[in-house]
Design a protein around this motif. Sequence first.
Motif, PDB file in Angstrom:
ATOM      1  N   MET A 129      36.647  66.243  59.274  1.00 58.46           N
ATOM      2  CA  MET A 129      38.073  66.357  59.566  1.00 58.46           C
ATOM      3  C   MET A 129      38.499  65.335  60.620  1.00 58.46           C
ATOM      4  N   LEU A 130      37.692  65.226  61.680  1.00 55.89           N
ATOM      5  CA  LEU A 130      38.013  64.273  62.743  1.00 55.89           C
ATOM      6  C   LEU A 130      37.899  62.840  62.237  1.00 55.89           C
ATOM      7  N   ALA A 131      36.874  62.572  61.433  1.00 58.70           N
ATOM      8  CA  ALA A 131      36.691  61.228  60.881  1.00 58.70           C
ATOM      9  C   ALA A 131      37.869  60.845  59.988  1.00 58.70           C
ATOM     10  N   LEU A 132      38.340  61.803  59.198  1.00 58.49           N
ATOM     11  CA  LEU A 132      39.482  61.537  58.322  1.00 58.49           C
ATOM     12  C   LEU A 132      40.744  61.291  59.142  1.00 58.49           C
ATOM     13  N   LEU A 133      40.911  62.029  60.226  1.00 58.50           N
ATOM     14  CA  LEU A 133      42.048  61.810  61.116  1.00 58.50           C
ATOM     15  C   LEU A 133      42.022  60.379  61.654  1.00 58.50           C
ATOM     16  N   TYR A 134      40.859  59.921  62.103  1.00 65.84           N
ATOM     17  CA  TYR A 134      40.720  58.556  62.611  1.00 65.84           C
ATOM     18  C   TYR A 134      41.100  57.534  61.546  1.00 65.84           C
ATOM     19  N   CYS A 135      40.673  57.801  60.305  1.00 66.66           N
ATOM     20  CA  CYS A 135      40.987  56.886  59.207  1.00 66.66           C
ATOM     21  C   CYS A 135      42.494  56.756  59.019  1.00 66.66           C
ATOM     22  N   TYR A 136      43.194  57.873  59.053  1.00 61.97           N
ATOM     23  CA  TYR A 136      44.652  57.849  58.888  1.00 61.97           C
ATOM     24  C   TYR A 136      45.319  57.128  60.058  1.00 61.97           C
ATOM     25  N   VAL A 137      44.862  57.386  61.269  1.00 61.35           N
ATOM     26  CA  VAL A 137      45.460  56.746  62.450  1.00 61.35           C
ATOM     27  C   VAL A 137      45.240  55.235  62.405  1.00 61.35           C
ATOM     28  N   ILE A 138      44.027  54.816  62.077  1.00 56.21           N
ATOM     29  CA  ILE A 138      43.723  53.384  61.977  1.00 56.21           C
ATOM     30  C   ILE A 138      44.564  52.739  60.885  1.00 56.21           C
ATOM     31  N   TYR A 139      44.690  53.443  59.769  1.00 53.40           N
ATOM     32  CA  TYR A 139      45.493  52.897  58.668  1.00 53.40           C
ATOM     33  C   TYR A 139      46.965  52.791  59.079  1.00 53.40           C
ATOM     34  N   TYR A 140      47.444  53.777  59.827  1.00 57.99           N
ATOM     35  CA  TYR A 140      48.836  53.748  60.310  1.00 57.99           C
ATOM     36  C   TYR A 140      49.077  52.517  61.182  1.00 57.99           C
ATOM     37  N   ILE A 141      48.146  52.271  62.095  1.00 58.90           N
ATOM     38  CA  ILE A 141      48.291  51.112  63.006  1.00 58.90           C
ATOM     39  C   ILE A 141      48.250  49.807  62.224  1.00 58.90           C
ATOM     40  N   LEU A 142      47.270  49.677  61.327  1.00 60.84           N
ATOM     41  CA  LEU A 142      47.154  48.451  60.533  1.00 60.84           C
ATOM     42  C   LEU A 142      48.346  48.271  59.600  1.00 60.84           C
ATOM     43  N   ASN A 143      48.875  49.376  59.103  1.00 60.76           N
ATOM     44  CA  ASN A 143      50.043  49.309  58.232  1.00 60.76           C
ATOM     45  C   ASN A 143      51.266  48.800  58.990  1.00 60.76           C
ATOM     46  N   LYS A 144      51.412  49.261  60.236  1.00 61.13           N
ATOM     47  CA  LYS A 144      52.515  48.796  61.082  1.00 61.13           C
ATOM     48  C   LYS A 144      52.404  47.295  61.350  1.00 61.13           C
TER      49      LYS A 144
END
Length: 331
Positions: A129-144
């Motif tokens: 769950m925590l690893a998946l959260l990190y993936c979404y956060v990293i993707y959000y930053i890179l997407n921005k």
Amino acid sequence: MPMTSNIRIRNHTLDIFKAFAAFFIVFIHSKFPGTFGDVIASVAQSGVLLFFMISGYYIYNAESKKIVKSIKHILHLIVIAYVLNVIRMIIQAGFTFPVDTFKSILSLKHILQFLVLNISSISGVLWFMLALLYCYVIYYILNKLKLTKLLYIVMPILLIVNLIIGDLLVHIGVSGFAGYVRNFVVTGIPFFALGNFIHHKYDKISESSLFKRNILLIIVLGGFALSVFEALLTQGCQYTVGNVVFAVGLFVISFHSPSIQNKALEFLGGKCCFWIYILHPIMIHIWNYILGYIPDSTFVSCISPLCVLFMTVIVSVSIELIKSKLVKKSK
């Protein structure tokens, strides 16, 4: 059927695969006895990889609002999961607060392990769950920053590191490192990125000569057979080459044949898979308590994983049905 047409319709097959992936994860932590149990647990590791790929696939080209919504959803589930896990720990400790455990959690070493490697005395099997959260956060930053394609560059590197640490080193007798695979760095990011990349290359994959039912079935069966072989060859591996081939094969074949339908399994995969993941450690604890009143036998050992799965599914479905009724009433 071309993938370009499948991208716009409900993928019933993938929901069914998600249900089986959730079942697999239960069988990793509630094992069948003997060699059979070791093999099932090894093959079942593919379920974790499949979940990361699915998450990466569906977030491709998403607006920031959708990514933030996914982050909030995972955060909500993490809070529930960790609260339930703390309650489980207190019950296991005889309804006394495990002071020593929580003191160790506040140490700098533990905090760093938690943040970087997703290792925690509280999280247990919930590292995903925590690893998946990190993936979404990293993707959000890179997407921005419009740099999401950087994920495709690091993906093969991290995937190779994953297989070296969790598979190759174990096979050659180097122990003590396999446990460092279960984190966002070498498992979450590469497989999240792989799912995203498959979406990015959707049309080219659909036009490939490999994208035929028989060939995909051979890849799936080959990955399964390789997973079984590696499990029999060496115990203690995390994610093997066979796991990767099996998971990727299942993932891609679901887009070739998206219309396989089973309402019960679709409901479990589409609505209940996260609940199954969150609740199964608690159900294992409850079942172990029940076993204290049942005479030990081979039969009981064989059915124990199935009983844990049954209990987990019943509670997960009940929660989802209650949740659905409450939402309808609020409207």
